[in-house]
Enzyme design. Structure first.
Site, short mmCIF file in Angstrom:
data_model
loop_
_atom_site.label_atom_id
_atom_site.label_comp_id
_atom_site.label_asym_id
_atom_site.label_seq_id
_atom_site.Cartn_x
_atom_site.Cartn_y
_atom_site.Cartn_z
N HIS A 167 9.75 -23.32 4.55
CA HIS A 167 11.19 -23.11 4.34
C HIS A 167 12.04 -24.17 5.04
O HIS A 167 13.20 -24.37 4.67
CB HIS A 167 11.61 -21.70 4.76
CG HIS A 167 11.60 -21.46 6.24
ND1 HIS A 167 10.49 -21.02 6.92
CD2 HIS A 167 12.59 -21.58 7.16
CE1 HIS A 167 10.79 -20.88 8.20
NE2 HIS A 167 12.04 -21.21 8.38
N ASP B 274 2.25 -22.32 14.83
CA ASP B 274 3.35 -21.64 14.15
C ASP B 274 4.45 -22.60 13.72
O ASP B 274 5.07 -22.40 12.68
CB ASP B 274 3.94 -20.57 15.08
CG ASP B 274 4.98 -19.71 14.38
OD1 ASP B 274 4.64 -19.13 13.34
OD2 ASP B 274 6.11 -19.63 14.88
N HIS C 159 6.01 -26.93 9.96
CA HIS C 159 7.44 -27.27 9.84
C HIS C 159 7.76 -28.66 10.41
O HIS C 159 8.38 -29.49 9.76
CB HIS C 159 8.30 -26.25 10.57
CG HIS C 159 8.17 -24.85 10.07
ND1 HIS C 159 8.04 -24.55 8.73
CD2 HIS C 159 8.13 -23.67 10.73
CE1 HIS C 159 7.94 -23.23 8.59
NE2 HIS C 159 8.00 -22.69 9.78
N ARG D 182 0.83 -1.22 0.00
CA ARG D 182 0.00 0.00 0.00
C ARG D 182 0.86 1.26 0.00
O ARG D 182 0.41 2.32 -0.42
CB ARG D 182 -0.91 0.01 1.23
CG ARG D 182 -1.94 -1.12 1.22
CD ARG D 182 -2.85 -1.05 2.43
NE ARG D 182 -3.64 0.19 2.44
CZ ARG D 182 -4.56 0.46 3.37
NH1 ARG D 182 -4.78 -0.40 4.36
NH2 ARG D 182 -5.24 1.58 3.32
N GLU E 128 14.38 -22.02 20.01
CA GLU E 128 14.87 -20.66 19.78
C GLU E 128 15.26 -20.05 21.12
O GLU E 128 14.54 -20.20 22.11
CB GLU E 128 13.78 -19.79 19.13
CG GLU E 128 13.42 -20.19 17.71
CD GLU E 128 14.45 -19.73 16.69
OE1 GLU E 128 15.37 -18.98 17.08
OE2 GLU E 128 14.33 -20.11 15.52
N LYS F 267 3.09 -19.88 4.74
CA LYS F 267 2.28 -20.37 5.84
C LYS F 267 1.94 -19.19 6.75
O LYS F 267 2.64 -18.17 6.71
CB LYS F 267 3.02 -21.49 6.59
CG LYS F 267 4.32 -21.08 7.29
CD LYS F 267 4.11 -20.96 8.76
CE LYS F 267 5.38 -20.63 9.51
NZ LYS F 267 5.17 -20.25 10.90
#
Length: 513
Positions: free
Chosen positions: A198, A255, A260, A60, A236, A168
């Site tokens: 990925h 998530d 994944h 935008r 993580e 995703k």
């Protein structure tokens, strides 16, 4: 005659992309700046993109082509991995960068895009070949697909191909994934839809296929007779890093695990494909995902654990808890840690637990797959002086490291020097960097080339997406109707105690990577 099988090509990763255009919706977003354009620049640096390659960004925000080029230049310099920034390469690459601003719900935006693609086709001889990449918020996916269909952009008048890459998440649950699929298929046929994950583009995940099906040593052991359990970890050390509002809606199960990690699980456990080509490989991954035992609501408490990190002081630095992050409800019930034990209802894996975990603010950043083999059936050395009983010995492990350092380790027992038959574990290690002496392509480099050349092997198909949602839906439903006492693990630890207890009930334990 040349084979149509992309895996029969020994130079698969050196294949040249034919002239085409790539349209990125959400070109002002984080993914475009951090991953997509740096990956495309790297492909140009390695001369794997054609002279007639063009990128059209859309968002935008009002911008000229030159302003867009300068913005992308800054992003490439900041986020380019393991590669020098070459001004000459950038100069040639940036000539193909264009920008079309507009609201995704405005039909005029797609008409302007069609006009721009027509100009590019005439000037750069792309033959009408276009890859559309949805890098927007998922709530915009349906509007973009409808806009493309309304402008007739799903078909090329010049006879070229048109493909759609969807990031995703593929829906928020099983029902919404089906609704999204229906909306997409009203415009694009399934063979032109590329659902990107990925993790499947990472070298170690791909190497799983070569490791299993290219070697005669391990495949005979790849079953319930020899494998005791499998652990898949995606940890993580960072928190939600400014994505609190998104994570508040998604959570770790949606998530990470639904997409994944279940795709990795399917790659670990799938049957050998009859041929190494896209349809056969994806058929086997889909079949495996459909074989995952779907828990009853009563089974969820025993086989799934939800966690949320709290504040802690790590290395002298005060870290906030999830509930203190921007955009997060102070009474949030969203999980930042999820662990589950899945079982596969087929002859190869019956009874073998697949333990899967993922979380934020854990002790370190690591993604790996650990395959634990059964102990030797007879304690040959237990009666000797200095010998060890089997209960004291570490199990044989095959560890496939996905990140941060890609490689494979095999842990087995060896005699310790000295008197007595005392055994201790040792490892044989394979490291990608030192073994091949060359840089591995990033996941997005690999997957972008595959989409641009029409190779869907590493992309998810709708039946895989639905099977993954079916596997996690009972967990989502139970967790959605249960109030948890959060936070239940401190930042910098390996997650909630309930996760350790889940494995302890089976006489097992999470390994420390």
């Amino acid at each position: 005659m040349a084979s149509s099988n992309p895996f029969s090509d020994p130079l698969r990763f050196e294949r040249q992309v034919r002239p085409c255009a790539l349209v990125i919706f959400g070109a002002n977003g984080d993914l475009t700046k951090r991953k997509l354009v740096p990956s495309l620049y790297r492909l140009a640096f390695e001369r794997r993109l054609p002279t007639g390659f063009a990128i059209v960004g859309n968002s935008r925000t009002e911008m000229s082509d030159e302003e867009f080029r300068e913005k992308m230049r800054a992003s490439v310099r900041q986020f380019l991995e393991e590669s020098p920034f070459d001004e000459d390469v950038w100069r040639d690459f940036s000539r193909g960068l264009h920008y079309v601003s507009g609201d995704l719900r405005d039909p005029g935006c797609y008409q302007r895009l069609a006009d721009k693609l027509g100009e590019i086709e005439r000037a750069q001889l792309t033959g009408g070949n276009v890859l559309f990449y949805l890098s927007t918020q998922p709530s915009h996916y349906e509007a973009v697909v409808e806009g493309l269909g309304g402008a007739g952009l799903q078909r090329s008048q010049a006879g070229g191909w048109r493909r759609l890459v969807v990031e995703k998440p593929f829906g928020h649950d099983l029902d919404s994934s089906r609704l999204l699929d229906h909306a997409v298929h009203k415009v694009f046929p399934e063979e032109d839809v590329y659902r990107i994950d990925h993790y499947l583009g990472k070298e170690t995940v791909q190497n799983l296929l070569a490791f299993r099906f290219g070697n005669g040593i391990f495949e005979p052991l790849w079953n319930r007779r020899y494998v005791n359990s499998v652990q898949i970890t995606a940890a993580e050390s960072i928190g939600v890093e400014g994505r609190g509002a998104y994570y508040e809606e998604a959570g770790a199960l949606r998530d990470m695990i639904q997409n994944h990690m279940l795709q990795i699980l399917a790659t670990v456990a799938m049957e050998p494909p009859a041929l190494f080509e896209a349809a056969a490989v994806r058929d086997e991954r889909a079949k495996l995902l459909r074989s995952i035992h779907v828990m009853s609501h009563d089974e969820v408490a025993a086989h799934a654990v939800k966690g949320q990190y709290g504040p802690a002081n790590v290395g002298g630095r005060a870290l906030p808890g999830f509930r203190q992050e921007e955009g997060v409800n102070p009474q949030s019930q969203t999980e930042t840690y999820a662990a589950a034990t899945f079982f596969i209802d087929n002859w190869r894996w019956a009874g073998v637990p697949f333990h899967v975990r993922s979380g934020k603010r854990l002790a370190k950043r690591v993604t790996d797959i650990a395959i634990q083999f059964n102990a030797a059936p007879h304690r040959v050395f237990s009666g000797l002086p200095g010998g060890a009983g089997m209960s004291e010995l570490a199990p044989n492990l095959l560890i496939l490291r996905v990140q941060p350092e890609e490689g494979i380790s095999l842990r087995f027992l060896s005699k310790q020097p000295g008197s007595g038959m005392k055994l201790r574990p040792v490892s044989m290690d394979f490291n990608y960097g030192s073994s091949f002496g060359m840089r591995s392509p990033t996941a997005y480099e690999t997957l972008l080339v595959d989409a641009l050349t029409g190779d869907a092997t590493l992309y998810s198909r709708q039946d895989m997406v639905e099977a993954s949602w079916q596997a996690v839906m009972p967990v989502l439903e139970v967790w959605g109707n249960t109030k948890f006492d959060f936070p239940n693990y401190a930042s910098g630890t390996w997650g909630p105690a309930a996760s350790d207890e889940m494995l302890a009930r089976r006489g097992q334990a999470w390994r420390v990577p």
